[in-house]
Design an enzyme around this catalytic site. Sequence first.
Site, PDB file in Angstrom:
ATOM      1  CE  LYS A  41      -3.714   4.836   0.969  1.00 34.38           C
ATOM      2  NZ  LYS A  41      -2.272   4.504   0.916  1.00 34.38           N
ATOM      3  CG  ASP A  83      -1.774   1.248   1.315  1.00 38.44           C
ATOM      4  OD1 ASP A  83      -2.934   1.168   0.875  1.00 38.44           O
ATOM      5  OD2 ASP A  83      -1.290   2.296   1.803  1.00 38.44           O
ATOM      6  CE1 TYR A  87       0.769   8.013   2.450  1.00 39.16           C
ATOM      7  CE2 TYR A  87       1.220   5.731   1.876  1.00 39.16           C
ATOM      8  CZ  TYR A  87       0.431   6.672   2.484  1.00 39.16           C
ATOM      9  OH  TYR A  87      -0.701   6.264   3.146  1.00 39.16           O
ATOM     10  CG  HIS A 147      -4.550   9.881   0.474  1.00 36.42           C
ATOM     11  ND1 HIS A 147      -3.206   9.883   0.193  1.00 36.42           N
ATOM     12  CD2 HIS A 147      -4.654   9.401   1.725  1.00 36.42           C
ATOM     13  CE1 HIS A 147      -2.530   9.433   1.231  1.00 36.42           C
ATOM     14  NE2 HIS A 147      -3.390   9.135   2.181  1.00 36.42           N
TER      15      HIS A 147
END
Length: 274
Positions: A76, A46, A51, A109
């Site tokens: 996401k 994930d 990120y 998200h």
Amino acid sequence: MAGTPSITLNNGLTMPQVGFGVFQIPEAETAAAVSTALEAGYRSIDTAAAYANEAGVGAALKASGVPRDELFITTKLWNSDQGYDQTLRAFDASVARLGLDVLDLYLIHWPTPKRGKYLDTWRALDNLYQQGRIRAIGVSNFLPEHLRAVADLGGTVPAVNQIEVHPQLQQRAAQEANAALGVVTEAWSPLAQAGVLDDPAITSIATAHDRTPAQVVLRWHVQQGRVIIPKSVTPERIRQNLALFDFELTAEEMTAIDALECDGRTGPHPDHFN
């Protein structure tokens, strides 16, 4: 994935109940961490555009030698990319960084309600899903009212709602809304960023089972039917977080953990994060 159960989503697709999360892992360390997880037996990874480590995930996947059909990869869409056309562009960028042709699960998200774009964003995800470019689509951090608004569009219902869930924040109303619509609850921060691991209720159960406190909390999630994505960069903890299926908590132990609810949110509130 040997020894790890799968959860069946509302479109018939299955995903491993335990995945490996890469939140806050620096890009330079991501490939090594994901490689360790894959070697330990994880098959679900994930990540997220926010990120900034999708390329590191992609590098680990390419080097792993694990057949693509054994992997389940989630990313996401970030808030600044919401809106129909922006979503399509952001998806192309994410799959390029991951080195994938087809993504397993794509999530919005955050709802960012003040932006007012999540329904148009969902329409774009549904378009990509109908084209076969994504095997399942879902949302993250959606409260019941956000989830119902998406369902009321009359198109594809989200397969997953990834929300913050741990013993101190159980979001029971959100979990009930998910279940009512056939949406799987996936827990992020399943250990409350380690904030519950020294609780006496947890440590006493861990001692009784000769397990780590983290394993006890993750097992609590598993027995309640959630998908979880614990994160670690420590090889031993990565392995321990997957070793959840050769012990079982009693009903009394489950109740003791349930009793730790205290509205202990560690992340932003979805109504206020825009």
